[in-house]
Design a protein around this motif. Structure first.
Motif, short mmCIF file in Angstrom:
data_model
loop_
_atom_site.label_atom_id
_atom_site.label_comp_id
_atom_site.label_asym_id
_atom_site.label_seq_id
_atom_site.Cartn_x
_atom_site.Cartn_y
_atom_site.Cartn_z
N CYS A 178 0.96 -1.26 0.04
CA CYS A 178 -0.02 0.07 -0.09
C CYS A 178 0.89 1.20 -0.18
O CYS A 178 0.73 2.36 -0.71
CB CYS A 178 -0.95 -0.06 1.07
N TYR A 179 2.01 1.21 0.67
CA TYR A 179 2.76 2.33 0.97
C TYR A 179 3.66 2.68 -0.44
O TYR A 179 3.63 3.73 -0.93
CB TYR A 179 3.79 2.26 2.06
N GLU A 180 3.80 1.51 -0.81
CA GLU A 180 4.67 1.40 -2.07
C GLU A 180 3.73 2.00 -3.32
O GLU A 180 4.36 2.80 -4.23
CB GLU A 180 5.16 -0.10 -2.66
N MET A 181 2.66 1.75 -3.29
CA MET A 181 1.52 2.08 -4.42
C MET A 181 1.28 3.50 -4.18
O MET A 181 1.44 4.40 -5.23
CB MET A 181 0.22 1.64 -4.23
N VAL A 182 1.16 4.09 -2.96
CA VAL A 182 0.85 5.53 -2.66
C VAL A 182 2.25 6.23 -3.38
O VAL A 182 2.14 7.57 -3.99
CB VAL A 182 0.92 5.75 -1.20
N ALA A 183 3.56 5.80 -2.91
CA ALA A 183 4.60 6.58 -3.47
C ALA A 183 4.76 6.48 -4.83
O ALA A 183 5.27 7.64 -5.34
CB ALA A 183 5.93 5.75 -2.64
N GLU A 184 4.35 5.55 -5.33
CA GLU A 184 4.49 5.27 -6.80
C GLU A 184 3.58 6.13 -7.46
O GLU A 184 3.90 6.94 -8.61
CB GLU A 184 4.43 3.93 -7.24
N TYR A 185 2.33 6.34 -6.93
CA TYR A 185 1.30 7.22 -7.64
C TYR A 185 1.68 8.66 -7.56
O TYR A 185 1.10 9.43 -8.39
CB TYR A 185 -0.13 6.80 -6.63
N THR B 235 4.76 9.80 -8.19
CA THR B 235 5.82 10.05 -8.98
C THR B 235 5.30 10.10 -10.38
O THR B 235 4.16 10.02 -10.79
CB THR B 235 6.69 9.00 -8.88
N SER B 236 6.34 10.44 -11.19
CA SER B 236 6.06 10.61 -12.57
C SER B 236 7.25 9.63 -13.35
O SER B 236 7.70 9.81 -14.34
CB SER B 236 6.18 11.86 -13.28
N HIS B 237 7.58 8.53 -12.57
CA HIS B 237 8.45 7.72 -13.18
C HIS B 237 8.07 7.07 -14.42
O HIS B 237 7.02 6.76 -14.48
CB HIS B 237 9.15 6.86 -12.07
N LEU B 238 9.09 6.48 -15.02
CA LEU B 238 8.97 5.61 -16.40
C LEU B 238 8.05 4.37 -15.95
O LEU B 238 8.43 3.63 -14.92
CB LEU B 238 10.26 4.93 -16.87
N GLY B 239 7.01 4.11 -16.47
CA GLY B 239 6.47 2.77 -16.29
C GLY B 239 5.68 2.92 -15.02
O GLY B 239 5.15 1.74 -14.44
N LYS B 240 5.12 4.12 -14.57
CA LYS B 240 4.52 4.28 -13.34
C LYS B 240 3.10 3.33 -13.12
O LYS B 240 3.06 2.68 -12.29
CB LYS B 240 4.11 5.67 -13.20
N TYR B 241 2.56 3.39 -14.41
CA TYR B 241 1.08 2.60 -14.40
C TYR B 241 1.34 1.12 -14.36
O TYR B 241 0.55 0.39 -13.48
CB TYR B 241 0.48 2.98 -15.85
N PHE B 242 2.25 0.54 -15.01
CA PHE B 242 2.70 -0.71 -14.78
C PHE B 242 3.23 -1.48 -13.52
O PHE B 242 2.95 -2.43 -12.94
CB PHE B 242 3.50 -1.11 -16.21
N MET B 243 3.77 -0.40 -12.89
CA MET B 243 4.34 -0.49 -11.53
C MET B 243 3.20 -0.54 -10.51
O MET B 243 2.88 -1.37 -9.56
CB MET B 243 5.23 0.46 -11.07
N LEU B 244 2.10 0.15 -10.58
CA LEU B 244 0.80 0.24 -9.64
C LEU B 244 0.23 -0.98 -9.89
O LEU B 244 -0.38 -1.53 -9.05
CB LEU B 244 0.11 1.48 -9.98
N LYS B 245 -0.09 -1.39 -11.52
CA LYS B 245 -0.80 -2.64 -11.60
C LYS B 245 -0.08 -3.69 -10.99
O LYS B 245 -0.90 -4.79 -10.31
CB LYS B 245 -0.67 -2.88 -12.95
N ALA B 246 1.27 -3.89 -11.07
CA ALA B 246 1.95 -4.94 -10.37
C ALA B 246 1.88 -4.98 -8.90
O ALA B 246 1.51 -6.09 -8.30
CB ALA B 246 3.48 -5.00 -10.84
N GLN B 247 1.92 -3.81 -8.13
CA GLN B 247 1.82 -3.70 -6.78
C GLN B 247 0.09 -4.14 -6.53
O GLN B 247 0.03 -5.01 -5.25
CB GLN B 247 2.18 -2.31 -6.41
N LEU B 248 -0.91 -3.69 -7.15
CA LEU B 248 -2.06 -3.87 -7.04
C LEU B 248 -2.45 -5.60 -7.22
O LEU B 248 -3.15 -5.98 -6.14
CB LEU B 248 -3.05 -3.24 -7.63
N MET B 249 -1.93 -6.05 -8.12
CA MET B 249 -2.21 -7.47 -8.35
C MET B 249 -1.46 -8.50 -6.85
O MET B 249 -2.10 -9.34 -6.44
CB MET B 249 -1.35 -7.82 -9.64
N GLN B 250 -0.44 -7.84 -6.63
CA GLN B 250 0.10 -8.56 -5.37
C GLN B 250 -0.83 -8.21 -3.98
O GLN B 250 -1.05 -9.40 -3.34
CB GLN B 250 1.35 -7.83 -4.99
#
Length: 284
Positions: free
Chosen positions: A124-131, A133-148
């Motif tokens: 959850c904390y990782e998703m909030v931190a990623e959300y 940011t404007s890092h490359l591949g942000k959406y796919f990182m969020l999806k991977a974290q949510l799937m976990q």
């Protein structure tokens, strides 16, 4: 064979949002056309879901599928709720309606054990931190974290084999958490440390950490930190070249030299300055 069959085509959720917020007032009774997961990160309170009241606390997962009416009710003023919320859609598990995750016994709140609680909070904390940011591949990182997060919830709903004794895992994890806290304090005693920082570092609530640490060690994390700092201060004062009392205080994490001296005298019955002089005389 698992209770829920998951295939590549069916488990590809679309992430709509992810956020962390503190509840300061009651919400309104509403529903969504998407699935919403809420994870209580800290605090205690009540939720009203489909005509039923639920008491919630840190680590609880609230699952609101499309069309499920819900609202947050009064939070505990002493322990206000901080929650993580994520919205998503476009997924389907065998044995469940499309875009829905049905908890056991048709409930809406899942109480996670310690191990699962830590894993979910971390993500959850990782998703909030990623959300944020404007890092490359942000959406796919969020999806991977949510799937976990979703998979951890589904695994928790699987029946536990009789050979697995949950209390053993709980006991092991308590010991593990306390060791992690002690390690963190020993490594960071010279820095500013608060109970909230320790809790966030371990993805647990401050209240739970304080209670657990005291049960296992007999004292609070902050008192334990004071002992580490003062013991280190004693070692420094026993050196021939230890600098001023102010510098010793600063080196063990105290900016206020008066507060440091007061604590030192309370614990050892002598001021830091007099301790240094006494130790010097003993060595001569």
């Amino acid at each position: 064979m698992n209770k829920y069959d998951i295939t590549e085509n069916d488990f590809n959720p679309t992430v709509l949002f992810a956020s962390k917020s503190k509840l300061v007032e009651d919400g309104y009774y509403h529903d969504h056309d998407y699935t919403e997961i809420t994870v209580i990160l800290s605090g205690t309170g009540k939720y009203y879901i489909e005509g039923k009241n639920y008491d919630v606390k840190a680590g609880d997962v609230i699952m609101c599928n499309p069309g499920v009416m819900h609202q947050s009710l009064e939070a505990n003023e002493k322990e206000p709720i901080v929650e993580f919320v994520a919205g998503f859609t476009h997924f389907h598990f065998t044995g469940m309606p499309e875009n829905s995750i049905l908890l056991n016994d048709n409930e809406f709140v899942l109480r996670m054990p310690l191990e699962g609680r830590q894993e979910i909070m971390k993500r959850c904390y990782e998703m909030v931190a990623e959300y944020e940011t404007s890092h490359l591949g942000k959406y796919f990182m969020l999806k991977a974290q949510l799937m976990q997060i979703i998979l951890l919830i589904l695994r928790e709903m699987q029946p536990v084999k009789e050979t697995q004794k949950s209390y053993r895992f709980e006991s092991y994890n308590k010991n593990y958490v306390v060791k992690k806290i002690i390690s963190y304090l020993n490594e960071n005693y010279a820095c500013k440390i608060s109970l909230d920082q320790i809790a966030q570092n371990l993805y647990l609530s401050p209240v739970y950490i304080s209670k657990l640490f005291k049960e296992e060690t007999g004292e609070s994390p902050i008192n334990y930190l004071i002992k580490i700092r003062l013991n280190r201060a004693k070692e420094l004062l026993e050196r021939e070249e230890h600098g001023s009392i102010r510098s010793v205080a600063s080196e063990v994490g105290y900016e206020d030299v008066y507060h440091f001296s007061k604590l030192f005298k309370k614990y050892y019955g002598i001021s830091p300055l007099n301790y240094s002089k006494k130790f010097s005389r003993q060595k001569q």
